[in-house]
Write a protein that holds these residues in place. Structure first.
Motif, PDB file in Angstrom:
ATOM      1  N   LYS A 181       0.839  -1.201   0.000  1.00 16.66           N
ATOM      2  CA  LYS A 181       0.000   0.000   0.000  1.00 16.66           C
ATOM      3  C   LYS A 181       0.877   1.256   0.000  1.00 16.66           C
ATOM      4  O   LYS A 181       0.644   2.189  -0.771  1.00 16.66           O
ATOM      5  N   TYR A 204       4.012   1.296  -0.940  1.00 13.89           N
ATOM      6  CA  TYR A 204       4.808   1.212  -2.173  1.00 13.89           C
ATOM      7  C   TYR A 204       4.079   1.881  -3.339  1.00 13.89           C
ATOM      8  O   TYR A 204       4.665   2.685  -4.067  1.00 13.89           O
ATOM      9  N   TYR A 205       2.782   1.561  -3.494  1.00  9.54           N
ATOM     10  CA  TYR A 205       2.019   2.147  -4.607  1.00  9.54           C
ATOM     11  C   TYR A 205       1.649   3.604  -4.348  1.00  9.54           C
ATOM     12  O   TYR A 205       1.515   4.386  -5.284  1.00  9.54           O
ATOM     13  N   SER A 206       1.516   3.952  -3.082  1.00 17.38           N
ATOM     14  CA  SER A 206       1.269   5.344  -2.734  1.00 17.38           C
ATOM     15  C   SER A 206       2.447   6.206  -3.168  1.00 17.38           C
ATOM     16  O   SER A 206       2.272   7.287  -3.750  1.00 17.38           O
ATOM     17  N   LYS A 257       4.828   5.215  -5.430  1.00 10.46           N
ATOM     18  CA  LYS A 257       5.071   5.018  -6.864  1.00 10.46           C
ATOM     19  C   LYS A 257       4.205   5.916  -7.728  1.00 10.46           C
ATOM     20  O   LYS A 257       4.674   6.493  -8.724  1.00 10.46           O
ATOM     21  N   LYS A 317      -6.592   5.127 -11.143  1.00  8.43           N
ATOM     22  CA  LYS A 317      -5.445   5.479 -11.982  1.00  8.43           C
ATOM     23  C   LYS A 317      -5.968   5.817 -13.375  1.00  8.43           C
ATOM     24  O   LYS A 317      -6.598   4.985 -14.018  1.00  8.43           O
ATOM     25  N   TYR A 335      -7.542   0.532 -10.502  1.00  5.23           N
ATOM     26  CA  TYR A 335      -6.297  -0.212 -10.724  1.00  5.23           C
ATOM     27  C   TYR A 335      -6.131  -1.170  -9.551  1.00  5.23           C
ATOM     28  O   TYR A 335      -6.164  -0.757  -8.392  1.00  5.23           O
ATOM     29  N   ILE A 344      -4.376  -4.595  -7.417  1.00  5.49           N
ATOM     30  CA  ILE A 344      -3.188  -5.393  -7.103  1.00  5.49           C
ATOM     31  C   ILE A 344      -3.629  -6.544  -6.204  1.00  5.49           C
ATOM     32  O   ILE A 344      -4.258  -6.316  -5.163  1.00  5.49           O
ATOM     33  N   GLU A 384      -1.654  -5.909 -11.343  1.00  7.48           N
ATOM     34  CA  GLU A 384      -0.360  -6.397 -10.875  1.00  7.48           C
ATOM     35  C   GLU A 384      -0.609  -7.453  -9.798  1.00  7.48           C
ATOM     36  O   GLU A 384      -1.516  -7.299  -8.980  1.00  7.48           O
ATOM     37  N   ASN A 394       9.809  -7.324  -9.675  1.00  4.06           N
ATOM     38  CA  ASN A 394       8.683  -6.414  -9.902  1.00  4.06           C
ATOM     39  C   ASN A 394       7.710  -7.039 -10.900  1.00  4.06           C
ATOM     40  O   ASN A 394       8.141  -7.600 -11.917  1.00  4.06           O
TER      41      ASN A 394
END
Length: 241
Positions: free
Chosen positions: A18, A20-22, A24, A57, A62, A64, A159, A211
């Motif tokens: 969470k 990580y995507y925030s 990214k 997104k 989006y 995961i 993902e 990744n």
């Protein structure tokens, strides 16, 4: 050192991803919906993902998905041969080579059919055994499967991640596949082949081993409470604005 439970790995991985995507996508944490144990709809198989993250997104949801494993579910990470695919490939190769043998006998010899027939049968058996031996030596990844890969395929998302503990990592390194290479190498190659991400969960942090490759499309409709999630990320977006 205590061995982390699967639930601990699951929650740590979900919390890490969470954040990580925030980072990214430069999205506030409050605009990301994160849920553990999210079920797919009954008509989609009714399977339970260990985690589902969703955010907006480019105006679309989006997603995961996550599958977590501990030392107690080590077997799901260990590779085994896909006998059906292995046998099929051996059969295809032997059939092709046998057909070439038949054409060569007909074209370049004057043998009668009653001589060609037993030669063909013998050639087929020999070529089948030879193909199996060659594939065995080559140790192709396409002939291997792991249960965790099959599980994650049941949780469609843009993902997809597999999370596992450091202790499990050590066990995979010590357990060779058919006494050749360790199961961790095989798992990593299968993850890359399927465009999955691989996340190592330690006591202090999480480390990205591989990744995932993003997939195009929308996958939220595969899961239960779709409208609830859409409303949540929409409401959060309005609040942020």
């Amino acid at each position: 050192m205590s061995k982390p439970k699967e639930r601990t790995i699951q929650l740590k991985a979900l919390e890490y991803l969470k954040a990580y995507y925030s980072d990214k996508f430069s999205i506030a944490l409050t605009r990301i919906d994160s849920t553990d144990e999210r079920w797919t709809k009954k008509e989609r198989g009714g399977k339970r993902a260990d985690g589902l993250i969703c955010f907006e997104k480019e105006g679309k949801p989006y997603t995961i998905s996550l599958e977590a494993k501990s030392h107690k579910t080590l077997g799901a990470l260990i590779s085994y041969s896909n006998d059906k695919k292995f046998g099929l490939h051996c059969l295809i190769v032997s059939c092709i080579m046998t057909s070439i043998t038949i054409l060569a006998l007909i074209s370049f010899t004057s043998l009668r059919w009653y001589f060609i027939t037993p030669i063909t049968l013998a050639a087929f058996v020999v070529l089948l055994i030879l193909a199996a031996a060659i594939f065995e030596v080559l140790d192709l990844d396409r002939h291997k499967v792991t249960n965790v890969i099959n599980q994650l395929k049941q949780y469609p998302a843009n993902e997809q991640w597999i999370a596992y503990s450091k202790h499990t990592d050590n066990l995979l390194l010590k357990s060779p596949f058919l006494k050749r290479r360790n199961n961790l190498d095989t798992l990593e190659k299968l993850c890359r082949a399927n465009n999955f991400g691989l996340l190592l969960v330690t006591n202090k942090t999480c480390l990205v081993r591989i990744n995932p490759v993003p997939k195009k499309g929308e996958f939220l409709h595969y899961y239960c409470k779709e409208q609830e999630i859409l409303k949540a990320i929409s409401v959060q977006t309005i609040l942020q604005e």
